[in-house]
Design an enzyme around this catalytic site. Structure first.
Site, PDB file in Angstrom:
ATOM      1  N   ARG A 176     -18.616  42.246  46.200  1.00 11.77           N
ATOM      2  CA  ARG A 176     -19.456  43.405  46.009  1.00 11.77           C
ATOM      3  C   ARG A 176     -19.995  43.402  44.579  1.00 11.77           C
ATOM      4  O   ARG A 176     -19.521  42.683  43.713  1.00 11.77           O
ATOM      5  CB  ARG A 176     -18.695  44.692  46.324  1.00 11.77           C
ATOM      6  CG  ARG A 176     -17.356  44.818  45.612  1.00 11.77           C
ATOM      7  CD  ARG A 176     -16.999  46.238  45.453  1.00 11.77           C
ATOM      8  NE  ARG A 176     -18.029  46.894  44.659  1.00 11.77           N
ATOM      9  CZ  ARG A 176     -18.128  46.760  43.331  1.00 11.77           C
ATOM     10  NH1 ARG A 176     -17.296  46.024  42.663  1.00 11.77           N
ATOM     11  NH2 ARG A 176     -19.087  47.379  42.671  1.00 11.77           N
TER      12      ARG A 176
ATOM     13  N   ALA B 223     -24.091  43.866  42.913  1.00 15.42           N
ATOM     14  CA  ALA B 223     -25.293  43.082  43.173  1.00 15.42           C
ATOM     15  C   ALA B 223     -25.286  41.711  42.491  1.00 15.42           C
ATOM     16  O   ALA B 223     -25.539  40.692  43.144  1.00 15.42           O
ATOM     17  CB  ALA B 223     -26.526  43.903  42.801  1.00 15.42           C
TER      18      ALA B 223
ATOM     19  N   ASP C  84     -28.682  48.144  42.809  1.00 12.19           N
ATOM     20  CA  ASP C  84     -28.730  47.092  43.827  1.00 12.19           C
ATOM     21  C   ASP C  84     -30.144  46.590  44.035  1.00 12.19           C
ATOM     22  O   ASP C  84     -30.352  45.452  44.456  1.00 12.19           O
ATOM     23  CB  ASP C  84     -28.142  47.611  45.135  1.00 12.19           C
ATOM     24  CG  ASP C  84     -26.630  47.697  45.035  1.00 12.19           C
ATOM     25  OD1 ASP C  84     -26.146  48.678  44.443  1.00 12.19           O
ATOM     26  OD2 ASP C  84     -25.943  46.759  45.486  1.00 12.19           O
TER      27      ASP C  84
ATOM     28  N   ARG D 173     -26.023  41.471  53.402  1.00 10.30           N
ATOM     29  CA  ARG D 173     -26.096  42.732  52.660  1.00 10.30           C
ATOM     30  C   ARG D 173     -27.566  43.048  52.419  1.00 10.30           C
ATOM     31  O   ARG D 173     -28.184  42.469  51.520  1.00 10.30           O
ATOM     32  CB  ARG D 173     -25.356  42.645  51.310  1.00 10.30           C
ATOM     33  CG  ARG D 173     -23.881  42.261  51.392  1.00 10.30           C
ATOM     34  CD  ARG D 173     -23.041  43.287  52.128  1.00 10.30           C
ATOM     35  NE  ARG D 173     -23.118  44.623  51.571  1.00 10.30           N
ATOM     36  CZ  ARG D 173     -22.346  45.076  50.589  1.00 10.30           C
ATOM     37  NH1 ARG D 173     -21.442  44.309  50.061  1.00 10.30           N
ATOM     38  NH2 ARG D 173     -22.462  46.305  50.154  1.00 10.30           N
TER      39      ARG D 173
END
Lengths: 306, 306
Positions: free
Chosen positions: B4, B6, B195, B47
């Site tokens: 996890r 970005a 993100d 993602r």
């Protein structure tokens, strides 16, 4: 924290006075009253923010003060009757809050609520959830988004359950998602309860309420507070003077007995926050809906009722 | 969700391409490139919100496209070198973000952060936490309030731990308390990661970021976004076009394996939200600090770097 929800705390305190009264074994009325005053001080120390606690205790003490001529046993009976009356009144009060409040909701409204201001926070029916119940009872199709309400998870554990039991559509979200759904235009109104309302309309309620109020204003979503008049504390001018209970850090570091944060981490855990009056669209009471300016209009309402 | 943050997602995707490349056993370069394109499609599906994923994959594909004349084995070597370079660059990038960002913090500043934009979300040093690290390195006394960041608790589990490890004073709070501490005047600045940042400066980041941005604006607290230029997606005009990943409802109904909500309750779990540019005081990148108007100034920065 076994009893929570301002109105439930009030009625519980009334019964606490009844139990305290029973402990007095003598027949000297003045001694009995002194004993009751001691019990009341003890009870007042339990939850500093919810004003209903103080209101209920004062009302019980008044029963004793006004019946000094009676016997200790008679006063004990009168205290029990007063506590029973307060429990009964609580449901009626909430039905009146519901009656007035439901008029603010349109058919199809999606209501966001925080913490639990429902049957489980009162003797029954609820304040914020009472408004939703009342709207459903007149045939409006209302659905609810319930914040989980960290740290104590009253929304996830109580509100979601209470609404599901009653067949009211509910979607559970984390507190951090409320803004997302407001910005998306999904929420028609926010309705919360209150632990204490100052004379100027500032509202102390469960931590996170202020955040919802700011988000609601920013997204032009009406923000309603549903609370009985007993939540009103005209003795304090603004929310700055409301004491905020700081609770055990384990509520933050543990969930259901599971540690979720590093050992030794410093934690803050204020249990309530204060929402300044400018964020409050209206206060829904058992005597009607109050709009700004609150300082005048709350006083007016109290004068009308007294 | 094993990886996890970005930037960490970006670098991991690059190594994912290296591993995918190794699976190809032939020596036909065009067949190899077709295989790589398939691998990249697979990785892109993991993602949807973090744009660094797409950026890293495109950069890897470009290595293959630009070396069509080389052998499959040589291209495999070049891909590994490129991934290594990206990992190294990530730390350097974060140090540059820290260098520029720390200039915005005064000695004694109290920074609120959300989720984990630290060493654990990047290859090292961190973006938002990199700014805090850099400020400490130049001798500023900085302390941090860390939101726990429900539902996945990255703040409680990662940020609090990372800061404690480094001896940076941190106070853990629930997401619902951030407004309380801003209103009290305790927070000097909010710094978060990102993100994806749209051409107009709208910022997609962990759910709850938008709420902090609204609270910051209301309380006149500067709201900073710290992110590498690779987070910038000039191909999309505004945040409305950023896809928001919806995640498993168990993240909301369970914590550490413990159920905290009634069976069968309906849940929403958007993992990110979009903060519109008007709430963002500045974007701290590895090429400098960008102020509004973002549409012009982000484009200018990219032109300068390219």
């Amino acid at each position: 924290m076994i009893v929570r929800g301002a109105p439930a705390i009030g009625v519980s305190a009334a019964y606490g006075m009844v139990l305290g009264a029973a402990e007095y074994k003598g027949d000297d009325v003045e001694g009995f009253i002194k004993h009751l005053e001691k019990v009341s001080e003890l009870l007042k120390g339990t939850r500093p923010t919810a004003v209903n606690l103080f209101w209920a205790i004062e009302r019980m003490l008044k029963v004793a003060y006004n019946n000094r001529q009676a016997s200790v046993e008679d006063i004990k009976d009168l205290l029990l009757k007063e506590a029973d009356r307060m429990a009964q009144e609580d449901v009626e009060t909430n039905r009146r809050i519901g009656y007035f409040g439901q008029q603010l909701l349109q058919d199809g409204a999606v209501v966001l609520t925080h913490c639990n201001a429902g049957a489980l926070a009162t003797v029954g029916y609820g304040t914020a959830l009472g408004v939703i119940r009342a709207a459903r009872e007149v045939g409006k199709n209302i659905s609810v988004y319930a914040d989980e309400t960290r740290p104590y998870l009253q929304g996830a554990r109580l509100t979601a359950w209470e609404l599901m039991e009653e067949g009211i559509p509910v979607t559970l979200i984390t507190d951090s998602m409320a803004g997302y759904f407001m910005k998306k235009g999904i929420i028609s109104a926010v309705i919360v309860g209150a632990d204490r309302i100052a004379a100027n309309g500032d509202v102390a309620n469960k931590i996170g309420t202020y955040t919802l109020a700011v988000l609601a204003k920013e997204n032009r979503v009406p923000f309603y507070v549903a609370a009985p008049l007993s939540t009103l504390d005209l003795s304090i001018e603004s929310g700055d003077d409301i004491p905020i209970e700081e609770r055990d850090e384990r509520e933050v570091t543990h969930i259901g007995g599971v540690r979720i944060a590093p050992y030794g981490v410093k934690v803050a855990n204020p249990a309530f926050d204060v929402t300044p009056n400018q964020y409050v669209t209206a206060i829904i009471t058992d005597a009607g809906v109050v709009y700004p300016p609150y300082k005048q209009n709350l006083q007016k309402l109290v004068n009308k009722v007294d």
